[in-house]
Design a protein around this motif. Structure first.
Motif, PDB file in Angstrom:
ATOM      1  N   ASP A  81      40.049 -19.323  37.577  1.00 26.35           N
ATOM      2  CA  ASP A  81      39.736 -20.196  38.718  1.00 26.35           C
ATOM      3  C   ASP A  81      40.823 -21.255  38.895  1.00 26.35           C
ATOM      4  O   ASP A  81      41.309 -21.504  40.004  1.00 26.35           O
ATOM      5  N   LEU A  82      41.198 -21.891  37.793  1.00 29.35           N
ATOM      6  CA  LEU A  82      42.204 -22.950  37.845  1.00 29.35           C
ATOM      7  C   LEU A  82      43.563 -22.392  38.246  1.00 29.35           C
ATOM      8  O   LEU A  82      44.316 -23.036  38.985  1.00 29.35           O
ATOM      9  N   LEU A  83      43.877 -21.199  37.761  1.00 27.16           N
ATOM     10  CA  LEU A  83      45.132 -20.570  38.143  1.00 27.16           C
ATOM     11  C   LEU A  83      45.153 -20.301  39.654  1.00 27.16           C
ATOM     12  O   LEU A  83      46.178 -20.503  40.319  1.00 27.16           O
ATOM     13  N   GLY A  84      44.033 -19.868  40.187  1.00 27.86           N
ATOM     14  CA  GLY A  84      43.954 -19.660  41.627  1.00 27.86           C
ATOM     15  C   GLY A  84      44.141 -20.948  42.403  1.00 27.86           C
ATOM     16  O   GLY A  84      44.816 -20.971  43.450  1.00 27.86           O
ATOM     17  N   GLN A  85      43.578 -22.044  41.893  1.00 26.34           N
ATOM     18  CA  GLN A  85      43.776 -23.335  42.550  1.00 26.34           C
ATOM     19  C   GLN A  85      45.244 -23.745  42.501  1.00 26.34           C
ATOM     20  O   GLN A  85      45.790 -24.246  43.492  1.00 26.34           O
ATOM     21  N   ALA A  86      45.875 -23.520  41.359  1.00 25.43           N
ATOM     22  CA  ALA A  86      47.287 -23.870  41.227  1.00 25.43           C
ATOM     23  C   ALA A  86      48.135 -23.092  42.229  1.00 25.43           C
ATOM     24  O   ALA A  86      49.036 -23.657  42.866  1.00 25.43           O
ATOM     25  N   ARG A  87      47.861 -21.825  42.394  1.00 28.24           N
ATOM     26  CA  ARG A  87      48.651 -21.004  43.326  1.00 28.24           C
ATOM     27  C   ARG A  87      48.553 -21.543  44.749  1.00 28.24           C
ATOM     28  O   ARG A  87      49.560 -21.661  45.461  1.00 28.24           O
ATOM     29  N   LEU A  88      47.347 -21.865  45.180  1.00 28.09           N
ATOM     30  CA  LEU A  88      47.161 -22.386  46.536  1.00 28.09           C
ATOM     31  C   LEU A  88      47.849 -23.735  46.706  1.00 28.09           C
ATOM     32  O   LEU A  88      48.482 -24.015  47.736  1.00 28.09           O
ATOM     33  N   LEU A  89      47.737 -24.579  45.706  1.00 28.09           N
ATOM     34  CA  LEU A  89      48.330 -25.913  45.789  1.00 28.09           C
ATOM     35  C   LEU A  89      49.854 -25.852  45.775  1.00 28.09           C
ATOM     36  O   LEU A  89      50.531 -26.585  46.507  1.00 28.09           O
ATOM     37  N   TYR A  90      50.413 -24.979  44.952  1.00 29.81           N
ATOM     38  CA  TYR A  90      51.865 -24.824  44.929  1.00 29.81           C
ATOM     39  C   TYR A  90      52.379 -24.298  46.270  1.00 29.81           C
ATOM     40  O   TYR A  90      53.419 -24.742  46.768  1.00 29.81           O
ATOM     41  N   ALA A  91      51.657 -23.346  46.828  1.00 25.99           N
ATOM     42  CA  ALA A  91      52.075 -22.812  48.125  1.00 25.99           C
ATOM     43  C   ALA A  91      52.064 -23.903  49.181  1.00 25.99           C
ATOM     44  O   ALA A  91      52.972 -23.983  50.022  1.00 25.99           O
ATOM     45  N   ARG A  92      51.050 -24.769  49.134  1.00 26.72           N
ATOM     46  CA  ARG A  92      51.002 -25.867  50.108  1.00 26.72           C
ATOM     47  C   ARG A  92      52.118 -26.861  49.848  1.00 26.72           C
ATOM     48  O   ARG A  92      52.709 -27.401  50.803  1.00 26.72           O
ATOM     49  N   ALA A  93      52.434 -27.122  48.597  1.00 24.28           N
ATOM     50  CA  ALA A  93      53.521 -28.048  48.291  1.00 24.28           C
ATOM     51  C   ALA A  93      54.833 -27.526  48.859  1.00 24.28           C
ATOM     52  O   ALA A  93      55.603 -28.281  49.466  1.00 24.28           O
ATOM     53  N   GLY A  94      55.087 -26.225  48.687  1.00 23.62           N
ATOM     54  CA  GLY A  94      56.316 -25.642  49.205  1.00 23.62           C
ATOM     55  C   GLY A  94      56.384 -25.663  50.714  1.00 23.62           C
ATOM     56  O   GLY A  94      57.460 -25.816  51.300  1.00 23.62           O
ATOM     57  N   GLY A  95      55.235 -25.524  51.364  1.00 25.08           N
ATOM     58  CA  GLY A  95      55.220 -25.592  52.816  1.00 25.08           C
ATOM     59  C   GLY A  95      55.366 -27.000  53.333  1.00 25.08           C
ATOM     60  O   GLY A  95      55.973 -27.232  54.387  1.00 25.08           O
ATOM     61  N   PRO A 153      42.970 -35.366  55.641  1.00 23.47           N
ATOM     62  CA  PRO A 153      43.484 -35.150  56.998  1.00 23.47           C
ATOM     63  C   PRO A 153      44.312 -33.880  57.141  1.00 23.47           C
ATOM     64  O   PRO A 153      44.554 -33.424  58.256  1.00 23.47           O
ATOM     65  N   ASP A 154      44.769 -33.317  56.030  1.00 28.53           N
ATOM     66  CA  ASP A 154      45.487 -32.045  56.078  1.00 28.53           C
ATOM     67  C   ASP A 154      44.487 -30.907  55.952  1.00 28.53           C
ATOM     68  O   ASP A 154      43.791 -30.804  54.933  1.00 28.53           O
ATOM     69  N   PRO A 155      44.371 -30.033  56.950  1.00 28.14           N
ATOM     70  CA  PRO A 155      43.348 -28.978  56.903  1.00 28.14           C
ATOM     71  C   PRO A 155      43.555 -27.982  55.772  1.00 28.14           C
ATOM     72  O   PRO A 155      42.581 -27.408  55.271  1.00 28.14           O
ATOM     73  N   VAL A 156      44.796 -27.759  55.365  1.00 30.93           N
ATOM     74  CA  VAL A 156      45.049 -26.816  54.271  1.00 30.93           C
ATOM     75  C   VAL A 156      44.542 -27.390  52.953  1.00 30.93           C
ATOM     76  O   VAL A 156      43.820 -26.722  52.200  1.00 30.93           O
ATOM     77  N   LEU A 157      44.890 -28.634  52.674  1.00 33.51           N
ATOM     78  CA  LEU A 157      44.407 -29.273  51.451  1.00 33.51           C
ATOM     79  C   LEU A 157      42.888 -29.368  51.476  1.00 33.51           C
ATOM     80  O   LEU A 157      42.226 -29.168  50.449  1.00 33.51           O
ATOM     81  N   SER A 158      42.319 -29.656  52.636  1.00 31.60           N
ATOM     82  CA  SER A 158      40.868 -29.725  52.770  1.00 31.60           C
ATOM     83  C   SER A 158      40.224 -28.390  52.413  1.00 31.60           C
ATOM     84  O   SER A 158      39.210 -28.338  51.694  1.00 31.60           O
ATOM     85  N   ALA A 159      40.799 -27.284  52.898  1.00 35.81           N
ATOM     86  CA  ALA A 159      40.246 -25.955  52.620  1.00 35.81           C
ATOM     87  C   ALA A 159      40.376 -25.606  51.137  1.00 35.81           C
ATOM     88  O   ALA A 159      39.459 -25.012  50.546  1.00 35.81           O
ATOM     89  N   ILE A 160      41.505 -25.968  50.533  1.00 35.19           N
ATOM     90  CA  ILE A 160      41.694 -25.716  49.101  1.00 35.19           C
ATOM     91  C   ILE A 160      40.661 -26.504  48.291  1.00 35.19           C
ATOM     92  O   ILE A 160      40.059 -26.003  47.341  1.00 35.19           O
ATOM     93  N   ALA A 161      40.456 -27.759  48.681  1.00 35.84           N
ATOM     94  CA  ALA A 161      39.485 -28.611  47.979  1.00 35.84           C
ATOM     95  C   ALA A 161      38.075 -28.053  48.105  1.00 35.84           C
ATOM     96  O   ALA A 161      37.315 -28.035  47.132  1.00 35.84           O
ATOM     97  N   ALA A 162      37.721 -27.575  49.297  1.00 35.96           N
ATOM     98  CA  ALA A 162      36.381 -27.032  49.505  1.00 35.96           C
ATOM     99  C   ALA A 162      36.143 -25.811  48.623  1.00 35.96           C
ATOM    100  O   ALA A 162      35.051 -25.637  48.056  1.00 35.96           O
ATOM    101  N   LYS A 163      37.145 -24.952  48.512  1.00 36.88           N
ATOM    102  CA  LYS A 163      37.021 -23.790  47.627  1.00 36.88           C
ATOM    103  C   LYS A 163      36.906 -24.240  46.170  1.00 36.88           C
ATOM    104  O   LYS A 163      36.101 -23.706  45.399  1.00 36.88           O
ATOM    105  N   SER A 164      37.701 -25.222  45.797  1.00 35.53           N
ATOM    106  CA  SER A 164      37.729 -25.679  44.413  1.00 35.53           C
ATOM    107  C   SER A 164      36.423 -26.335  43.996  1.00 35.53           C
ATOM    108  O   SER A 164      36.028 -26.243  42.826  1.00 35.53           O
ATOM    109  N   VAL A 165      35.749 -27.001  44.924  1.00 30.34           N
ATOM    110  CA  VAL A 165      34.505 -27.698  44.598  1.00 30.34           C
ATOM    111  C   VAL A 165      33.477 -26.739  44.008  1.00 30.34           C
ATOM    112  O   VAL A 165      32.815 -27.048  43.009  1.00 30.34           O
TER     113      VAL A 165
END
Length: 288
Positions: A81-95, A153-165
């Motif tokens: 689960d945590l690895l999946g969160q890291a992947r999404l967050l890294y992708a957002r950081a790069g974008g 305010p960033d919809p991508v971070l919001s979506a990642i957070a919602a999944k992570s919750v």
């Protein structure tokens, strides 16, 4: 277990328990919204991604070592689960930072001083009690952060957070149940639990004062206000505060100076990353 936790394959009638099998970013606008500082967004995603990656690597060390097969699988799945969160967050950081770097670049091709994880995540695994209490602390705190970031305010971070919750709520429950079980078990298990908390408590302040996500909606004071009573409740149920004691979180304990958010780490991070990154660095042009 609810209906949304089940994935059903109609052709073969197979099912699996999980935290969602749809792409959490499907249909989400990837552009950094006007008014959001792209540099701050990238830094927040990088730090939270590093927390998740390093925590996942520590949990992976329990494969073949957990006290029971069921717990080995549970810890491995929490790590995934945590690895999946890291992947999404890294992708957002790069974008967000404009580099376009992918998740592998962040995970495998940065040196220890470039990582921004909290130091609690990188401490050596210790015994099962240490792992459980650390997981409890990190899960309660990270859940409070992600719950706040659902309104980011960033919809991508919001979506990642919602999944992570959803995932973190399970991590918290698993760690809390084991903390209470160990505290109410034998004198040996209770002693190990108390020793684990004694080792971990000096690192908690770094989490409760973290301002990484402050401007994106996770106010550190509000996160701490949510984290403290939840931790106290579980620790009290586990017997870590005797009658007349103050809250374990209020017990005088000098925080370890420095911050992983500033690239200041313990000597334990470098060997952890060396193991994690060894194959990718030996074959940098390989496709995985």
């Amino acid at each position: 277990m609810t209906d949304e936790d089940l994935y059903v394959d109609g052709d073969s009638a197979r099912w699996a328990f999980g935290t969602g099998f749809t792409d959490p970013l499907h249909g989400v606008d990837q552009a950094v919204p006007e008014g959001v500082d792209a540099e701050e967004l990238a830094a927040c995603c990088l730090a939270l991604g590093d927390d998740a990656l390093v925590s996942a690597q520590r949990l992976a060390e329990w494969c073949t070592r957990a006290p029971e097969l069921e717990e080995e699988l549970a810890l491995a799945n929490i790590g995934l689960d945590l690895l999946g969160q890291a992947r999404l967050l890294y992708a957002r950081a790069g974008g967000a930072d404009g580099t376009g770097r992918g998740e592998d670049a962040y995970a495998y091709f940065r040196d220890p001083e470039d990582f921004r994880n909290v130091r609690l995540a990188e401490l050596p695994g210790g015994d099962f009690a240490f792992t459980v209490v650390r997981l409890l602390v990190l899960s309660v705190w990270r859940l409070a952060v992600c719950e706040a970031l659902v309104a980011a305010p960033d919809p991508v971070l919001s979506a990642i957070a919602a999944k992570s919750v959803k995932e973190l709520a399970y991590h918290r429950r698993y760690a809390a149940e084991w903390t209470v079980r160990l505290g109410g078990g034998t004198a040996e298990s209770a002693g190990r639990l108390r020793a684990a908390w004694g080792e971990l408590v000096t690192w908690v302040d770094e989490l409760l004062t973290d301002r990484t996500a402050e401007r994106l909606g996770a106010d550190p004071a509000a996160v701490a206000e949510r984290t403290r009573p939840e931790l106290f409740h579980v620790l009290a149920e586990a017997g870590l505060n005797r009658p007349g004691d103050v809250s374990p979180l209020d017990t005088p304990a000098s925080p370890v100076p420095g911050s992983g958010r500033d690239g200041e780490h313990t000597p334990h991070l470098a060997p952890l990353l060396a193991e994690l990154q060894s194959v990718a660095r030996a074959h940098p042009d390989a496709s995985w």
